[in-house]
Design a protein around this motif. Structure first.
Motif, short mmCIF file in Angstrom:
data_model
loop_
_atom_site.label_atom_id
_atom_site.label_comp_id
_atom_site.label_asym_id
_atom_site.label_seq_id
_atom_site.Cartn_x
_atom_site.Cartn_y
_atom_site.Cartn_z
N SER A 167 -3.08 -10.23 -0.94
CA SER A 167 -3.20 -8.92 0.24
C SER A 167 -1.30 -8.48 0.49
O SER A 167 -0.64 -8.64 -0.16
CB SER A 167 -2.69 -10.44 1.89
N THR A 192 2.01 -6.13 2.82
CA THR A 192 2.96 -5.20 3.59
C THR A 192 3.35 -4.54 2.68
O THR A 192 4.04 -4.49 2.00
CB THR A 192 3.50 -6.73 4.26
N GLU A 218 -6.46 -7.04 2.52
CA GLU A 218 -5.84 -6.88 4.08
C GLU A 218 -4.26 -6.39 3.85
O GLU A 218 -4.29 -6.63 2.46
CB GLU A 218 -6.14 -8.79 3.89
N TRP A 219 -4.26 -5.75 4.70
CA TRP A 219 -2.69 -5.31 4.84
C TRP A 219 -2.16 -5.11 5.85
O TRP A 219 -3.05 -4.84 7.01
CB TRP A 219 -2.31 -3.99 3.78
N THR A 220 -0.38 -5.11 6.46
CA THR A 220 0.07 -4.48 7.83
C THR A 220 1.01 -3.80 6.96
O THR A 220 1.12 -3.79 5.65
CB THR A 220 0.32 -6.14 8.15
N GLU A 221 1.43 -2.84 7.53
CA GLU A 221 2.29 -2.84 7.89
C GLU A 221 3.34 -2.78 8.66
O GLU A 221 3.62 -3.31 9.43
CB GLU A 221 2.08 -1.28 8.31
N GLU A 222 4.80 -2.77 8.02
CA GLU A 222 6.40 -2.81 9.20
C GLU A 222 7.00 -1.87 8.57
O GLU A 222 6.78 -0.77 7.87
CB GLU A 222 7.44 -4.06 8.78
#
Length: 223
Positions: A7, A9, A32-36
């Motif tokens: 995954s 970020t 699956e990934w998210t951003e900061e």
């Protein structure tokens, strides 16, 4: 397409910019990934090169295990990992050289934006428009040579398609805050072949979940 249990970020500003193609690649990869959005410049010393974007690849237990930066490096890593660049080095190089030309176009745009002197600004605007015209001609020829299918290479979504879309959403939507005339300027130069690519990318089943902060590029071109 390659599969992975990793995954991710992605660290970048909450804006359309140098991370846009990486956002599309991560979406198209189905991972699956998210951003900061790091506080800036407070978090600058904590980034590998003191710049953004930064990609953190996490292992299955969620702990960071691989950190890279620089927009083109992040893109190429993701494109190779998930099959948007061909394994054949020569075929990959044909797409990667396009990324370097795109980088030069973006660099010239910001050079003219930052010029204080009218003569210098006019000079770099001319250079920007000339290199953009070269890029458009190169992209249009690739599209025509590939049968004008809305794809630059083959019959599937490629790295070249994604970075082309990523460039024009920056110029038409994201960069108007730096130059109010850039959107109309670019739209007047785009060929039907490139407009078709933009529509093809935006409606690709792998990309439909991608939501740009500026909305639909297809809609922006029609505005």
């Amino acid at each position: 397409m390659s599969s992975s249990n990793a995954s991710y970020t992605l660290r970048y500003f909450d804006a359309i910019g140098l991370a846009e193609s990486s956002r599309i690649l991560l979406t198209a990869a189905g991972v699956e990934w998210t951003e900061e959005h790091p506080e800036w410049p407070q978090e600058k010393p904590n980034q590998p090169h003191g710049r953004l974007p930064v990609l953190v690849e996490k292992s299955t237990d969620g702990s960071p295990d691989f950190v890279i930066c620089e927009s083109s490096n992040v893109e190429r890593y993701l494109a190779r990992t998930y099959g948007f660049l061909p394994a054949d080095l020569k075929q990959a190089a044909l797409q990667e050289q396009l990324r370097d030309l795109i980088s030069d176009v973006v660099s010239l745009f910001f050079t003219q934006v930052q010029c204080k002197n009218k003569e210098d600004k006019a000079e770099f605007q001319t250079k920007f428009e000339g290199l953009l015209e070269t890029l458009i001609n190169v992209q249009t020829k690739l599209l025509k040579d590939n049968g004008n299918t809305g794809r630059m290479f083959g019959d599937k979504l490629s790295y070249a398609d994604i970075i082309t879309y990523g460039l024009y959403i920056k110029l038409v939507v994201g960069f108007v805050k730096f130059n109010a005339d850039i959107a109309d300027n670019v739209k007047s130069k785009l060929t039907p072949e490139i407009v078709k690519l933009i529509s093809t990318v935006e409606t690709d089943p792998l990309v439909v979940k991608y939501k740009s902060r500026g909305g639909s590029l297809v809609a922006a071109l029609s505005a």
